[in-house]
Write an enzyme that holds these catalytic residues in place. Sequence first.
Site, mmCIF file in Angstrom:
data_model
loop_
_atom_site.group_PDB
_atom_site.id
_atom_site.type_symbol
_atom_site.label_atom_id
_atom_site.label_comp_id
_atom_site.label_asym_id
_atom_site.label_seq_id
_atom_site.Cartn_x
_atom_site.Cartn_y
_atom_site.Cartn_z
ATOM 1 C CE LYS A 1 4.692 -7.695 0.574
ATOM 2 N NZ LYS A 1 4.653 -9.030 -0.040
ATOM 3 N NE ARG B 1 9.554 -11.531 4.835
ATOM 4 C CZ ARG B 1 9.816 -10.340 4.298
ATOM 5 N NH1 ARG B 1 8.816 -9.568 3.878
ATOM 6 N NH2 ARG B 1 11.061 -9.917 4.161
#
Length: 287
Positions: free
Chosen positions: A234, A268
Amino acid sequence: MIKTEIQEMPTTWRCGRFLFDFSKRKRPIVMGILNATPDSFSDGGQFQVAKDAITQAEHMIANGVDLIDIGGESTRPGAEPVSLQEELDRVLPVIEGLKDCGVPLSIDTYKAETMRQALMAGVDCVNDIWALRQEGAVNAVLENINCGVVLMHMQRDPVTMQFNPEYQDVIAEVKQFLKERADLLIAQGIEHDRIAIDPGFGFGKSLEHNLNMLRHFHSFSELAFPVLAGISRKSMIGKITGKDTNERVAPSVAAAIMAADRGAMIVRVHDVPETIDALKLWEAVNT
């Protein structure tokens, strides 16, 4: 390993045809990301064709993934929504090809009809960035008596969520939201052991908000649900390292280990083999 005082920790998570027993496993569940999209922030376009997505899933399975999360719509900051039919056209052939693969499947969607059709096609879990707040989503899950549910916190929506996000206390506010959503679902008949929670790194949070959540990640376990950490590749990692998305493997793995140290029961990730190898070492040290 960071310790935290928890009144009650979940021992199982029911996920459709599968049951994860945390009393019999040391490391977190590794949820592999499978984006059947042209525009996801990291791997958009790589697995848009169903056969390519299925091949990627088979690679993750060979490397020990515990759960595969299939998405047909990008929810990166600024992403525009896609139509229901387009999302279904992307994900249903992938689900059909993987429904008997031996590991549970999750559908990453906020659309009630996509949830419904994906569950009918064979997925075991609904992973919803809107925490089942969109019309019909709760009913779609209630219609399936066994599916797992991941409830995520997001401030505003994917188009506007990164426009100057603000909190008085990000930890307290995210926890309160997740508790309220989980309590509401339990009151409507969704069993406690089907629910997992996700504080939503990068979804309406600044870099400092994200770092604060990771720093105090153990706090989310106090809600007594399995907590998912979704940090892989991210922008928070890019802001710290200066690396492009495909060069964020090492810090993404490090973030997964930090989250595991702070109580994450699900991570995840894009990089399944690297994460699993790191968690094997983490598990050996903490056994």
